[in-house]
Design an enzyme around this catalytic site. Structure first.
Site, PDB file in Angstrom:
ATOM      1  N   LEU A  43     127.616 -16.269  53.594  1.00  0.00           N
ATOM      2  CA  LEU A  43     126.939 -15.213  54.336  1.00  0.00           C
ATOM      3  C   LEU A  43     126.330 -15.717  55.634  1.00  0.00           C
ATOM      4  O   LEU A  43     126.226 -14.982  56.610  1.00  0.00           O
ATOM      5  CB  LEU A  43     125.839 -14.578  53.476  1.00  0.00           C
ATOM      6  CG  LEU A  43     126.294 -13.935  52.156  1.00  0.00           C
ATOM      7  CD1 LEU A  43     125.097 -13.408  51.386  1.00  0.00           C
ATOM      8  CD2 LEU A  43     127.288 -12.808  52.425  1.00  0.00           C
ATOM      9  N   GLY A  69     120.981 -25.205  56.621  1.00  0.00           N
ATOM     10  CA  GLY A  69     121.493 -24.873  55.295  1.00  0.00           C
ATOM     11  C   GLY A  69     122.319 -23.610  55.306  1.00  0.00           C
ATOM     12  O   GLY A  69     122.228 -22.796  56.220  1.00  0.00           O
ATOM     13  N   LYS A  75     120.771 -20.028  48.369  1.00  0.00           N
ATOM     14  CA  LYS A  75     120.371 -20.593  49.653  1.00  0.00           C
ATOM     15  C   LYS A  75     120.316 -22.112  49.544  1.00  0.00           C
ATOM     16  O   LYS A  75     119.667 -22.657  48.647  1.00  0.00           O
ATOM     17  CB  LYS A  75     119.005 -20.044  50.080  1.00  0.00           C
ATOM     18  CG  LYS A  75     119.008 -18.556  50.326  1.00  0.00           C
ATOM     19  CD  LYS A  75     117.627 -18.033  50.690  1.00  0.00           C
ATOM     20  CE  LYS A  75     117.245 -18.421  52.091  1.00  0.00           C
ATOM     21  NZ  LYS A  75     115.993 -17.755  52.519  1.00  0.00           N
ATOM     22  N   ASP A 107     107.974 -14.197  56.845  1.00  0.00           N
ATOM     23  CA  ASP A 107     109.097 -13.774  57.685  1.00  0.00           C
ATOM     24  C   ASP A 107     109.405 -12.286  57.490  1.00  0.00           C
ATOM     25  O   ASP A 107     110.545 -11.896  57.232  1.00  0.00           O
ATOM     26  CB  ASP A 107     110.336 -14.621  57.368  1.00  0.00           C
ATOM     27  CG  ASP A 107     111.419 -14.490  58.446  1.00  0.00           C
ATOM     28  OD1 ASP A 107     111.103 -13.987  59.544  1.00  0.00           O
ATOM     29  OD2 ASP A 107     112.560 -14.900  58.187  1.00  0.00           O
TER      30      ASP A 107
END
Length: 686
Positions: free
Chosen positions: A16, A22, A40, A139
């Site tokens: 994605l 990363g 992730k 975030d």
């Protein structure tokens, strides 16, 4: 490690995001088929063994906290697992089917205030849990707020706490406050970011435009300048957002609960607000001259001349600003007048009127109450407070105030009219008609009273009497577009289509921007097979207001009626971009997909409509149609039974019989007659 598996059992389906710090993968757990997750990868800044040991403990601690947090609230993305491989750190998170808020906050397409208030409330409730657990999201932005497909709730995703711990960096975001950018993270840094999201939603600004907004600051205070003359925002909502995005975190809301408490005090702006405001302007004029005369006389008896002169000057300035539509300026002047004389009932009364015009009905009610306290015999203050109570949905209190105003002045036609409106909302139809009739008796050319009585009579199926009321309005004022429109609605219900067409046309000739008249005329043209005329009316609406959802829905139905299924799908999709929960758009788009043979898409749309409203009978009926075509007999019967039950509860007798007929056909295993089985689903207009 197999290049396509992580931790031995997470099969990579798609990358994605491939970032320097990363990757992000969409994976499937081979031990749990059909279970998709987000993985992730977090790359540490260096591979020093001592540093990795320290990071290992920190990673485990942060991940464990997030894992527990995800269990505390259904609108927080769950952390499923975490592991380490080849000196890389991985977290496995819940995959949430849905769309990010970036799909809803579109350039030049602001969300409505009620949508923004709902958005804020949902995320703030999530932040209360998050912050209480000692976690700061770090975030918050539209991309990290997902509207979950299954229930349309907003889910907070991609918490930054683990990322920061491992990568030792903070990704700068357009929505972040200055203290976070400088590494001084606070709990209310999340509140700031959410406030910026609200501003973006109200202004229709995509993320790329937020940087420009962040640069538009007051040179003295550093505060963001986001309101302009083209943006009309409820004063209380604007005040809340301003406090959320204060430059200095010490001046901001400190806790999410504080913001929630203030939001709960706001009454959402009703779709009928502008109409009610216009009525209010007409209705309050009757008491102004009397009140001014009484107020001035009282000042002359009570106040020393210098103070009295200052009061009169300030009051008159406020009055002038009020008449010019500068309600905020008027309030400032009335404030000063009240400071000079706290017993000035007239200033309270007029300040309440100004607050009413700004949509601050609670303050309007408070000012009217103060005016009543200072002068219990002021009929106009009761009248004003009655309107404030009505806007707050407190119809019982409104009726009591109008009744008191009538006791003080039994010849006040406007008080009877106001009470009639409140009684209409309270379903006291008999009392409402009596009040409108009394208002008319006192003021025989009171067109608004005739109009509202006519509308109520139509609802009560007294259509002949309703038309007589609209006729009376037109006789008194041949230029009253609303009367032609309402008479057209009544004619249409009576199946007098050509008479209705004439009335809608007259309404449009008087008011060329009368959207509802174009919509209804377009529908009649469509019913009569006048394809070009109908299309032109829907087109005109969208030229006047490109965000008028009903125009897309009705044009879609029109296009569907003559076989333009792709055009219909375009219209329904446009409606869904403006309102992601629009049931009619989902139902009707499903029908269009069905006609094109796309059964899967049709089924998805019907199911989405059901997910939004489990009592949507049409969606069950339509899904029953598609399941019948798919040879899913048990599923079809279940859907038709659910539809039949709901149709019966809703008094839709014809649709109830249709559903019962479909059930009988399926249960008897008989082949349906050509005219029995519907070729498509039922259409929904609203």
């Amino acid at each position: 490690m197999d290049s396509h598996f992580l931790d031995g059992h997470y099969q990579i389906l798609k990358i994605l995001n491939d970032r320097e710090k990363g990757k992000i993968y969409l994976v499937e757990d081979v031990n749990l088929p059909s279970s998709q997750f987000i993985v992730k990868q977090l790359s540490p800044p260096n591979s020093n063994p001592q540093a990795l040991t320290s990071l290992h403990r920190l990673f485990a601690s942060k991940a464990a906290t997030l894992e527990k947090l995800g269990q505390k609230h259904e609108q927080i993305q769950k952390l499923i697992a975490y592991f380490e491989e080849n000196e890389e750190f991985y977290i496995v998170q819940e995959f949430i089917p849905g769309n990010p808020l970036t799909d809803e906050i579109i350039q030049g397409q602001p969300l409505r205030e009620d949508q923004v208030i709902t958005l804020l409330s949902e995320i703030l409730e999530t932040l209360v849990v998050t912050h209480n657990y000692g976690v700061i999201h770090q975030d918050i932005k539209p991309a990290n707020i997902i509207r979950r497909e299954s229930d349309k709730k907003l889910v907070l995703v991609n918490f930054g706490t683990v990322n920061e711990a491992i990568t030792n960096t903070v990704e700068n975001s357009e929505y972040m406050p200055i203290e976070q950018v400088n590494g001084n993270l606070k709990y209310n840094s999340d509140i700031y970011a959410l406030g910026m999201v609200a501003i973006a939603a109200l202004k229709g600004l995509p993320t790329k435009e937020i940087s420009n907004l962040q640069n538009q600051r007051n040179k003295l205070t550093g505060e963001i300048i986001w309101r302009d003359k083209n943006l009309k925002v409820n004063r209380k909502l604007a005040k809340i957002i301003n406090r959320m995005v204060r430059f200095d975190y010490r001046k901001r809301y400190q806790y999410a609960t504080e913001v929630l408490d203030d939001l709960k005090k706001i009454t959402n702006v009703d779709d009928e607000q502008q109409k009610q405001l216009q009525k209010k302007l007409l209705l309050v004029l009757i008491g102004i001259i009397v009140c001014i005369t009484l107020g001035v006389a009282a000042w002359q008896l009570r106040s020393p001349k210098p103070v009295r002169d200052a009061q009169q000057t300030l009051y008159q300035k406020g009055e002038n600003k009020y008449e010019e539509g500068n309600y905020e300026g008027a309030i400032e002047d009335f404030n000063q007048a009240i400071k000079l004389d706290p017993q000035n009932a007239l200033a309270y009364n007029r300040r309440g009127d100004a607050y009413y015009r700004l949509g601050d009905y609670e303050q309007a009610q408070a000012d009217s109450s103060q005016a009543i306290l200072l002068n219990p015999q002021d009929a106009n203050a009761y009248f004003d407070r009655g309107f404030a109570f009505s806007e707050l949905g407190k119809y019982k209190e409104a009726i009591a105030d109008y009744t008191q105003a009538i006791k003080l002045n039994s010849k006040d036609a406007y008080a009877y009219y106001g009470r009639g409106l409140a009684r209409t909302q309270s379903k006291d139809n008999k009392g409402a008609i009596e009040d409108f009739s009394k208002a008319i008796a006192l003021k025989p050319e009171y067109t608004e009273a005739y109009l509202q009585r006519g509308i109520l009579r139509r609802r009560l199926r007294q259509r002949l009497e309703a038309i007589q009321d609209f006729d009376k309005v037109i006789k008194i004022n041949p230029s009253d577009a609303k009367a032609y429109y309402q008479r057209g609605l009544t004619q249409s219900i009576n199946k007098q289509k050509y008479a209705a067409l004439k009335d809608y046309t007259d309404a449009i000739n008087i008011n060329p921007k009368y959207i509802e008249a174009y919509l209804n005329r377009g529908d009649i043209y469509s019913d009569l097979g006048n394809k070009v005329e109908a299309t032109e009316d829907y087109k005109t609406i969208l030229q006047i207001d490109p965000k008028f959802i009903a125009a897309y829905i009705h044009r879609g139905i029109h296009r569907f009626s003559f076989g333009d299924y792709k055009g219909a799908i375009e219209d329904y999709t446009a409606a869904l971009k403006l309102d992601t929960n629009n049931l009619a758009a989902y139902n009707n788009r499903g029908n269009a997909y069905l006609e094109l043979g796309n059964k899967k898409a049709a089924n998805q749309d019907y199911s989405r409509a059901i997910a939004i409203n489990a009592n949507n009978a049409l969606a069950y009926y339509n899904r029953g149609v598609i399941r019948t075509k798919q040879k899913n007999k048990p599923g079809a019967i279940a859907d038709f039974k659910k539809a039949a039950r709901l149709f019966q509860q809703q008094g839709e007798q014809d649709s109830y019989q249709d559903a019962q007929r479909e059930i009988a056909i399926l249960q008897n295993n008989s082949a349906p007659a050509p005219t029995t089985r519907p070729k498509s689903g039922k259409i929904e207009k609203n």
